[in-house]
Design a protein around this motif. Sequence first.
Motif, PDB file in Angstrom:
ATOM      1  N   PRO A 227       0.792  -1.241   0.000  1.00 62.27           N
ATOM      2  CA  PRO A 227       0.000   0.000   0.000  1.00 62.27           C
ATOM      3  C   PRO A 227       0.816   1.281   0.000  1.00 62.27           C
ATOM      4  CG  PRO A 227      -0.094  -1.092   2.145  1.00 62.27           C
ATOM      5  CD  PRO A 227       0.540  -2.064   1.208  1.00 62.27           C
ATOM      6  N   ASP A 228       2.088   1.216   0.368  1.00 65.60           N
ATOM      7  CA  ASP A 228       2.900   2.433   0.428  1.00 65.60           C
ATOM      8  C   ASP A 228       3.548   2.792  -0.907  1.00 65.60           C
ATOM      9  OD1 ASP A 228       2.332   2.769   3.134  1.00 65.60           O
ATOM     10  OD2 ASP A 228       4.015   1.502   3.755  1.00 65.60           O
ATOM     11  N   ILE A 229       3.459   1.906  -1.892  1.00 65.29           N
ATOM     12  CA  ILE A 229       4.026   2.209  -3.208  1.00 65.29           C
ATOM     13  C   ILE A 229       3.172   3.268  -3.896  1.00 65.29           C
ATOM     14  CG2 ILE A 229       4.507   1.268  -5.505  1.00 65.29           C
ATOM     15  CD1 ILE A 229       5.261  -1.325  -4.291  1.00 65.29           C
ATOM     16  N   SER A 230       3.813   4.234  -4.521  1.00 62.28           N
ATOM     17  CA  SER A 230       3.080   5.315  -5.187  1.00 62.28           C
ATOM     18  C   SER A 230       2.402   4.798  -6.453  1.00 62.28           C
ATOM     19  CB  SER A 230       4.035   6.452  -5.550  1.00 62.28           C
ATOM     20  OG  SER A 230       4.934   6.041  -6.569  1.00 62.28           O
ATOM     21  N   TRP A 231       1.328   5.488  -6.848  1.00 64.43           N
ATOM     22  CA  TRP A 231       0.614   5.096  -8.062  1.00 64.43           C
ATOM     23  C   TRP A 231       1.490   5.286  -9.297  1.00 64.43           C
ATOM     24  CZ3 TRP A 231      -3.173   2.007  -7.544  1.00 64.43           C
ATOM     25  CH2 TRP A 231      -4.073   2.108  -6.480  1.00 64.43           C
ATOM     26  N   SER A 232       2.337   6.311  -9.293  1.00 61.49           N
ATOM     27  CA  SER A 232       3.215   6.522 -10.449  1.00 61.49           C
ATOM     28  C   SER A 232       4.204   5.371 -10.592  1.00 61.49           C
ATOM     29  CB  SER A 232       3.966   7.852 -10.312  1.00 61.49           C
ATOM     30  OG  SER A 232       4.741   7.878  -9.119  1.00 61.49           O
ATOM     31  N   ASN A 233       4.687   4.855  -9.457  1.00 56.36           N
ATOM     32  CA  ASN A 233       5.587   3.707  -9.478  1.00 56.36           C
ATOM     33  C   ASN A 233       4.862   2.473 -10.008  1.00 56.36           C
ATOM     34  OD1 ASN A 233       7.360   1.561  -8.859  1.00 56.36           O
ATOM     35  ND2 ASN A 233       8.206   2.664  -7.113  1.00 56.36           N
ATOM     36  N   ILE A 234       3.622   2.279  -9.549  1.00 50.42           N
ATOM     37  CA  ILE A 234       2.828   1.136 -10.009  1.00 50.42           C
ATOM     38  C   ILE A 234       2.558   1.237 -11.507  1.00 50.42           C
ATOM     39  CG2 ILE A 234       0.556   0.038  -9.855  1.00 50.42           C
ATOM     40  CD1 ILE A 234       0.571   0.710  -6.871  1.00 50.42           C
ATOM     41  N   ALA A 235       2.229   2.441 -11.974  1.00 54.04           N
ATOM     42  CA  ALA A 235       1.976   2.639 -13.405  1.00 54.04           C
ATOM     43  C   ALA A 235       3.197   2.232 -14.221  1.00 54.04           C
ATOM     44  CB  ALA A 235       1.614   4.098 -13.674  1.00 54.04           C
ATOM     45  N   HIS A 236       4.373   2.605 -13.739  1.00 57.05           N
ATOM     46  CA  HIS A 236       5.612   2.242 -14.437  1.00 57.05           C
ATOM     47  C   HIS A 236       5.830   0.732 -14.416  1.00 57.05           C
ATOM     48  CE1 HIS A 236       9.736   2.495 -15.877  1.00 57.05           C
ATOM     49  NE2 HIS A 236      10.122   1.765 -14.842  1.00 57.05           N
ATOM     50  N   GLN A 237       5.625   0.098 -13.251  1.00 59.82           N
ATOM     51  CA  GLN A 237       5.834  -1.346 -13.128  1.00 59.82           C
ATOM     52  C   GLN A 237       4.912  -2.137 -14.053  1.00 59.82           C
ATOM     53  OE1 GLN A 237       6.164  -3.279  -9.263  1.00 59.82           O
ATOM     54  NE2 GLN A 237       6.539  -1.304  -8.283  1.00 59.82           N
ATOM     55  N   CYS A 238       3.694  -1.640 -14.245  1.00 58.40           N
ATOM     56  CA  CYS A 238       2.691  -2.395 -14.998  1.00 58.40           C
ATOM     57  C   CYS A 238       2.647  -2.036 -16.481  1.00 58.40           C
ATOM     58  CB  CYS A 238       1.312  -2.189 -14.372  1.00 58.40           C
ATOM     59  SG  CYS A 238       1.184  -2.845 -12.693  1.00 58.40           S
ATOM     60  N   GLY A 239       3.546  -1.171 -16.916  1.00 57.76           N
ATOM     61  CA  GLY A 239       3.646  -0.883 -18.338  1.00 57.76           C
ATOM     62  C   GLY A 239       2.692   0.170 -18.853  1.00 57.76           C
ATOM     63  N   TYR A 240       2.090   0.968 -17.950  1.00 57.71           N
ATOM     64  CA  TYR A 240       1.237   2.065 -18.402  1.00 57.71           C
ATOM     65  C   TYR A 240       2.103   3.178 -18.989  1.00 57.71           C
ATOM     66  CZ  TYR A 240      -2.963   0.190 -16.155  1.00 57.71           C
ATOM     67  OH  TYR A 240      -4.037  -0.589 -15.809  1.00 57.71           O
ATOM     68  N   TYR A 241       1.562   3.856 -19.988  1.00 54.25           N
ATOM     69  CA  TYR A 241       2.305   4.952 -20.621  1.00 54.25           C
ATOM     70  C   TYR A 241       2.603   6.054 -19.608  1.00 54.25           C
ATOM     71  CZ  TYR A 241       3.467   8.745 -23.835  1.00 54.25           C
ATOM     72  OH  TYR A 241       4.098   9.780 -24.477  1.00 54.25           O
ATOM     73  N   ASP A 242       1.608   6.362 -18.774  1.00 53.27           N
ATOM     74  CA  ASP A 242       1.801   7.322 -17.694  1.00 53.27           C
ATOM     75  C   ASP A 242       0.715   7.084 -16.646  1.00 53.27           C
ATOM     76  OD1 ASP A 242      -0.549   8.476 -18.702  1.00 53.27           O
ATOM     77  OD2 ASP A 242       0.542  10.011 -19.814  1.00 53.27           O
ATOM     78  N   GLN A 243       0.754   7.866 -15.566  1.00 55.08           N
ATOM     79  CA  GLN A 243      -0.190   7.661 -14.472  1.00 55.08           C
ATOM     80  C   GLN A 243      -1.625   7.949 -14.896  1.00 55.08           C
ATOM     81  OE1 GLN A 243       1.031   9.388 -10.754  1.00 55.08           O
ATOM     82  NE2 GLN A 243      -0.992   9.177  -9.818  1.00 55.08           N
ATOM     83  N   MET A 244      -1.827   8.870 -15.835  1.00 53.41           N
ATOM     84  CA  MET A 244      -3.185   9.204 -16.264  1.00 53.41           C
ATOM     85  C   MET A 244      -3.859   8.025 -16.959  1.00 53.41           C
ATOM     86  SD  MET A 244      -3.939  11.985 -15.006  1.00 53.41           S
ATOM     87  CE  MET A 244      -5.559  11.992 -15.767  1.00 53.41           C
ATOM     88  N   HIS A 245      -3.082   7.209 -17.671  1.00 53.12           N
ATOM     89  CA  HIS A 245      -3.662   6.010 -18.283  1.00 53.12           C
ATOM     90  C   HIS A 245      -4.100   5.020 -17.200  1.00 53.12           C
ATOM     91  CE1 HIS A 245      -1.888   7.625 -21.968  1.00 53.12           C
ATOM     92  NE2 HIS A 245      -2.596   6.738 -22.639  1.00 53.12           N
ATOM     93  N   LEU A 246      -3.347   4.948 -16.114  1.00 50.51           N
ATOM     94  CA  LEU A 246      -3.748   4.108 -14.982  1.00 50.51           C
ATOM     95  C   LEU A 246      -5.030   4.639 -14.350  1.00 50.51           C
ATOM     96  CD1 LEU A 246      -3.243   1.891 -12.837  1.00 50.51           C
ATOM     97  CD2 LEU A 246      -1.760   3.515 -11.649  1.00 50.51           C
ATOM     98  N   VAL A 247      -5.118   5.955 -14.178  1.00 48.11           N
ATOM     99  CA  VAL A 247      -6.323   6.576 -13.609  1.00 48.11           C
ATOM    100  C   VAL A 247      -7.538   6.268 -14.480  1.00 48.11           C
ATOM    101  CG1 VAL A 247      -7.448   8.781 -13.096  1.00 48.11           C
ATOM    102  CG2 VAL A 247      -5.064   8.404 -12.422  1.00 48.11           C
ATOM    103  N   ARG A 248      -7.362   6.344 -15.794  1.00 47.82           N
ATOM    104  CA  ARG A 248      -8.468   6.052 -16.724  1.00 47.82           C
ATOM    105  C   ARG A 248      -8.989   4.641 -16.528  1.00 47.82           C
ATOM    106  NH1 ARG A 248      -6.674   5.199 -22.736  1.00 47.82           N
ATOM    107  NH2 ARG A 248      -5.833   3.386 -21.635  1.00 47.82           N
ATOM    108  N   ASP A 249      -8.077   3.669 -16.411  1.00 46.66           N
ATOM    109  CA  ASP A 249      -8.505   2.286 -16.221  1.00 46.66           C
ATOM    110  C   ASP A 249      -9.165   2.089 -14.859  1.00 46.66           C
ATOM    111  OD1 ASP A 249      -7.686   1.592 -18.710  1.00 46.66           O
ATOM    112  OD2 ASP A 249      -6.111   0.191 -18.093  1.00 46.66           O
ATOM    113  N   PHE A 250      -8.662   2.767 -13.832  1.00 43.76           N
ATOM    114  CA  PHE A 250      -9.285   2.656 -12.513  1.00 43.76           C
ATOM    115  C   PHE A 250     -10.716   3.168 -12.545  1.00 43.76           C
ATOM    116  CE2 PHE A 250      -5.579   1.293 -10.241  1.00 43.76           C
ATOM    117  CZ  PHE A 250      -6.079   0.808  -9.039  1.00 43.76           C
ATOM    118  N   LYS A 251     -10.939   4.284 -13.223  1.00 46.28           N
ATOM    119  CA  LYS A 251     -12.292   4.836 -13.298  1.00 46.28           C
ATOM    120  C   LYS A 251     -13.231   3.882 -14.023  1.00 46.28           C
ATOM    121  CE  LYS A 251     -11.152   9.769 -13.029  1.00 46.28           C
ATOM    122  NZ  LYS A 251     -11.155  11.073 -13.751  1.00 46.28           N
TER     123      LYS A 251
END
Length: 278
Positions: A227-251
């Motif tokens: 839970p302490d890992i940042s969302w930007s770090n997770i986005a990078h680990q999972c191959g998202y182009y950037d954090q906003m693409h991760l936010v889009r999928d979460f929504k």
Amino acid sequence: MQPWQFLPVHPELRQVIDTLLIMQVDDFSCLTVSSQFYHPWSAQTSMFLTLGEQVVKVKNYGENEFTTYPANFVMGPNLVERMVQCPNQHYVLGINFRPGALYRFCGISIEELVNQVVEASLIFGKAIDVLSQRIGAAKSKAEILNLVETFFFDKINKLGALNTFDTAIAKLVQAEGNIPMDEVAKLACMSEKQFERKALERLGMLPKLFARLTRFSKAYMIKETNPDISWSNIAHQCGYYDQMHLVRDFKLFSGSTPTVAKQKIQNSITAVTAFQNT
């Protein structure tokens, strides 16, 4: 104690079973969190065997009333937001299948099972209800594992070999959804159109959506376990182009932003901590 425990999957069963999980709660009322759990979109197909007397209730987003599920049920891919209401005493075995495995077992187009729950006996026959009763009476985790393995060894002995589609999807999952679809289709020795039709039949959805859900599930799991890992770090680990693409999928897949999801995840962690301290 922990409310759930993963059981090891026999190497010869890994072609059809992803994970085996036992969840046992003697009294939810002793916890500081609700027995209701949010369930986001998921590409996974699963089977749940109720080993006690009380069963779960579920409602989809926008519905007012909970629906009582069968004691033993198979769940198709989940493309709606769901709220799961666990009974106060909860004892269940969860079996998460590998992509395409449920189709191999039943021969029914998985597209027909999207957002659906069916009695497990309709897929696996009355033997699955007998298995559930025997597991419920088992005295140890080793006995439970032996019962599950015996049941599925008999099933896979009647299955044909994995085909090129299955192996291509396995590669896509291994890459956590980060392979272009034209390359995956080539691995399956199919045109992209053929591959899409086969994906609808065996996965219940188009391959691009399956890949997005695979990547999203990985991101969600990382946040649950770290839970302490940042969302930007997770986005990078999972191959998202950037954090906003991760936010889009979460929504889309969870109905909320990562910030809101973090609180839901924290509630789950609190529940685990409460069990570990009892």
